[in-house]
Design an enzyme around this catalytic site. Structure first.
Site, PDB file in Angstrom:
ATOM      1  N   LYS A 213      20.785  44.678  48.503  1.00 40.27           N
ATOM      2  CA  LYS A 213      19.523  45.067  48.589  1.00 40.27           C
ATOM      3  C   LYS A 213      18.887  44.400  49.855  1.00 40.27           C
ATOM      4  O   LYS A 213      19.383  44.542  50.766  1.00 40.27           O
ATOM      5  CB  LYS A 213      18.609  44.712  47.463  1.00 40.27           C
ATOM      6  CG  LYS A 213      19.378  45.768  46.092  1.00 40.27           C
ATOM      7  CD  LYS A 213      18.373  45.626  45.115  1.00 40.27           C
ATOM      8  CE  LYS A 213      18.873  46.447  43.825  1.00 40.27           C
ATOM      9  NZ  LYS A 213      19.838  45.992  42.936  1.00 40.27           N
TER      10      LYS A 213
ATOM     11  N   THR B 245      22.712  41.299  43.338  1.00 40.54           N
ATOM     12  CA  THR B 245      23.422  42.212  43.923  1.00 40.54           C
ATOM     13  C   THR B 245      23.815  41.963  45.273  1.00 40.54           C
ATOM     14  O   THR B 245      22.876  40.982  45.761  1.00 40.54           O
ATOM     15  CB  THR B 245      22.612  43.808  43.761  1.00 40.54           C
ATOM     16  OG1 THR B 245      21.462  43.651  44.103  1.00 40.54           O
ATOM     17  CG2 THR B 245      22.672  44.267  42.272  1.00 40.54           C
TER      18      THR B 245
ATOM     19  N   GLU C 129      43.696  40.243  40.030  1.00 46.86           N
ATOM     20  CA  GLU C 129      43.112  39.666  38.668  1.00 46.86           C
ATOM     21  C   GLU C 129      43.358  38.190  38.727  1.00 46.86           C
ATOM     22  O   GLU C 129      44.577  37.669  38.915  1.00 46.86           O
ATOM     23  CB  GLU C 129      43.733  40.244  37.343  1.00 46.86           C
ATOM     24  CG  GLU C 129      43.229  41.528  37.287  1.00 46.86           C
ATOM     25  CD  GLU C 129      43.999  42.515  36.113  1.00 46.86           C
ATOM     26  OE1 GLU C 129      44.707  41.901  35.333  1.00 46.86           O
ATOM     27  OE2 GLU C 129      43.444  43.580  35.995  1.00 46.86           O
TER      28      GLU C 129
ATOM     29  N   TYR D  81      45.756  44.312  43.930  1.00 45.97           N
ATOM     30  CA  TYR D  81      45.306  43.645  42.546  1.00 45.97           C
ATOM     31  C   TYR D  81      45.459  42.497  42.627  1.00 45.97           C
ATOM     32  O   TYR D  81      46.359  41.808  43.246  1.00 45.97           O
ATOM     33  CB  TYR D  81      46.512  44.308  41.506  1.00 45.97           C
ATOM     34  CG  TYR D  81      45.784  45.532  40.527  1.00 45.97           C
ATOM     35  CD1 TYR D  81      44.744  44.950  39.749  1.00 45.97           C
ATOM     36  CD2 TYR D  81      46.300  46.644  40.146  1.00 45.97           C
ATOM     37  CE1 TYR D  81      44.141  45.811  38.942  1.00 45.97           C
ATOM     38  CE2 TYR D  81      45.669  47.438  39.289  1.00 45.97           C
ATOM     39  CZ  TYR D  81      44.530  47.114  38.739  1.00 45.97           C
ATOM     40  OH  TYR D  81      43.888  47.863  37.646  1.00 45.97           O
TER      41      TYR D  81
ATOM     42  N   ASP E  29      17.601  36.949  37.753  1.00 48.15           N
ATOM     43  CA  ASP E  29      18.343  37.917  38.406  1.00 48.15           C
ATOM     44  C   ASP E  29      17.601  38.131  39.542  1.00 48.15           C
ATOM     45  O   ASP E  29      16.390  38.834  39.717  1.00 48.15           O
ATOM     46  CB  ASP E  29      18.170  39.283  37.453  1.00 48.15           C
ATOM     47  CG  ASP E  29      18.801  40.577  38.143  1.00 48.15           C
ATOM     48  OD1 ASP E  29      18.958  40.455  39.589  1.00 48.15           O
ATOM     49  OD2 ASP E  29      19.088  41.440  37.345  1.00 48.15           O
TER      50      ASP E  29
ATOM     51  N   ARG F 121      27.638  47.418  48.430  1.00 49.27           N
ATOM     52  CA  ARG F 121      27.419  47.639  47.032  1.00 49.27           C
ATOM     53  C   ARG F 121      28.179  46.642  45.986  1.00 49.27           C
ATOM     54  O   ARG F 121      29.392  46.826  46.252  1.00 49.27           O
ATOM     55  CB  ARG F 121      27.528  49.092  46.742  1.00 49.27           C
ATOM     56  CG  ARG F 121      26.911  49.543  45.491  1.00 49.27           C
ATOM     57  CD  ARG F 121      26.578  51.092  45.435  1.00 49.27           C
ATOM     58  NE  ARG F 121      25.564  51.315  46.331  1.00 49.27           N
ATOM     59  CZ  ARG F 121      24.411  51.273  46.409  1.00 49.27           C
ATOM     60  NH1 ARG F 121      23.749  50.735  44.888  1.00 49.27           N
ATOM     61  NH2 ARG F 121      23.475  51.489  47.186  1.00 49.27           N
TER      62      ARG F 121
HETATM   63  N1  DSN Z   1      18.650  50.309  40.621  1.00 40.58           N
HETATM   64  C1  DSN Z   1      18.245  49.273  41.168  1.00 40.58           C
HETATM   65  C2  DSN Z   1      16.766  48.980  41.758  1.00 40.58           C
HETATM   66  O1  DSN Z   1      16.869  50.179  42.258  1.00 40.58           O
HETATM   67  O2  DSN Z   1      16.259  48.390  41.773  1.00 40.58           O
HETATM   68  C3  DSN Z   1      18.013  47.854  40.198  1.00 40.58           C
HETATM   69  O3  DSN Z   1      19.251  47.832  39.561  1.00 40.58           O
END
Ligand code: DSN
Length: 410
Positions: free
Chosen positions: A225, A222, A52, A50, A196, A231
């Site tokens: 990707k 994120t 925080e 933990y 984003d 993730r």
């Molecule tokens: N679910 C993602 C995507 O496939 O683009 C976006 O968050």
């Protein structure tokens, strides 16, 4: 692996997923394969801790080693995105990163302006189904008839609606974002500007897509990707906004950070700082171009006529089958895609009139431009012969052979 003995049900499902990833061609634009090092960090003892708070300012004892990890992750994230000033690497996902930015920047009921979901936007950009559309007043811009963002329309909506925050970035938009133009619209109406970049983060980091840094007040992403990490998510802000952003992540929207995932983010950022990552991203783009060209030659219409990035949207509005049907047919031959709404969508989000195709994962397993053209042919062959089982068998055999020649790296 002791899970094999102790928990065979879970072990079998995990092994089946490993097999699926190896045997099938992954074209979901938001997925990728992490390295063995990233996997090792995620499966580490750091999950036990933990922590925080932030490095040096924790609410728990024993954080001296995870502090090192988080500090390195932050330093590498800043190094990766030129022009970035501050970052919080704790958001568990892109959705969490966006929720934290909204909490930091807005009061409940204030207006946000984002890209419409069925035009490529994201649920967290003000969809009524998401907290961003329930806690704030959301209005949306759309793409024009050519499938591109119409900045005149954005300006007109912004001047009419006076949003407190303008959200940019998308889940399914194949063209570049002009953040300088959005900045000038935001300045005209006194709005906060957020990007984003979840989809294009790897391209931005390597200079292969325009950067929002220097134009936007906050940038979220994120990490899994095009960035090819674990993730998760992270959120950047101008230096003067970092204190508010940090409180909005914790305690505003999250509890304890996932230190094993933060370690994996740090490992992925080191990989992304290596020159080989730029070579990879260039290939992602080259593969997308090759696929877009061949799909067009085979008679498919792409939203906006092509792509500038790692993904394309095949518009099936005039086809005698839906996006859902196409996803199912391609699934039968071992090609994984997702059905996707297209601009002016007439079908429900569960059916849709499009499919989204992306090249990050196939490029990680080593497919080049010639393969990408061939994959486009396999997609076309499967869809054109969707009712001919023997033709589908032939496509499936070729997909399996292609996958066998290019094993998943980790
Ligand atoms: N679910 C993602 C995507 O496939 O683009 C976006 O968050």
């Amino acid at each position: 692996m002791s899970i094999a003995r102790q928990d065979p049900e879970i072990f079998q499902a995990m092994e089946a997923e490993r097999f699926r990833q190896q045997e099938e061609l992954e074209l979901i634009a938001s997925e990728n394969y992490v390295s063995a090092d990233v996997l090792e960090a995620m499966g580490s003892v750091l999950t036990n801790k933990y922590a925080e708070g932030l490095p040096g300012k924790r609410y728990y004892g024993g954080c001296q080693h995870v502090d090192v990890v988080e500090e390195i992750a932050r330093t590498r994230a800043i190094a990766l995105f030129s022009g970035s000033e501050g970052v919080n690497v704790q958001p568990h996902s892109g959705a969490q990163a966006n929720a934290a930015v909204y909490l930091a920047a807005l009061k409940a009921g204030e207006t946000i302006l984002g890209l419409d979901l069925s035009n490529g936007g994201h649920l967290t950009h003000g969809s009524p189904a998401n907290s961003s559309g329930k806690l704030y007043r959301a209005v949306h811009y759309k793409v024009d008839d050519g499938g591109r963002i119409d900045l005149d329309q954005v300006r007109e909506i912004a001047q009419r609606e006076r949003p407190r925050l303008i959200m940019t970035g998308a889940s399914a938009y194949p063209r570049h974002w002009d953040w300088a133009a959005f900045r000038s619209i935001a300045d005209e109406v006194g709005a906060i500007l957020v990007a984003d970049i979840a989809h294009v983060a790897g391209l931005v980091a390597t200079g292969l897509h325009p950067t929002p840094f220097g134009h936007c007040d906050y940038v979220t992403t994120t990490t899994h990707k095009t960035l090819r990490g674990p993730r998760g998510g992270m959120a950047f802000a101008r230096a003067d906004l970092m204190k508010g952003l940090n409180s909005a992540v914790f305690p505003g929207t999250q509890g304890g950070p996932l230190m094993h995932v933060i370690a994996a983010k740090a490992v992925a950022f080191r990989e992304a700082l290596d020159p080989s990552f730029t070579v990879y991203q260039r290939q992602v783009l080259a593969n997308a171009q090759a696929m877009a060209t061949r799909l067009t030659e085979r008679g498919f219409r792409l939203v906006s006529g092509g792509t500038d990035n790692h993904l394309m949207l095949i518009d099936l509005s005039d086809a005698p089958y839906s996006g859902k049907d196409a996803e199912a047919v391609l699934g039968q031959v071992g090609i994984t895609v997702n059905k996707n709404t297209v601009p002016n969508e007439k079908r429900s989000p569960f059916v849709t009139s499009g499919i989204r195709v992306g090249t990050p994962a196939m490029t990680t397993r080593g497919l080049g431009t010639e393969d990408a053209g061939r994959v486009a042919d396999l997609i076309a062959d499967a869809l054109d012969n969707r009712e001919a089982p023997s033709r589908l068998d032939a496509v499936r055999a070729e997909v399996h052979a292609l996958c066998a020649r290019h094993p998943v790296p980790a």
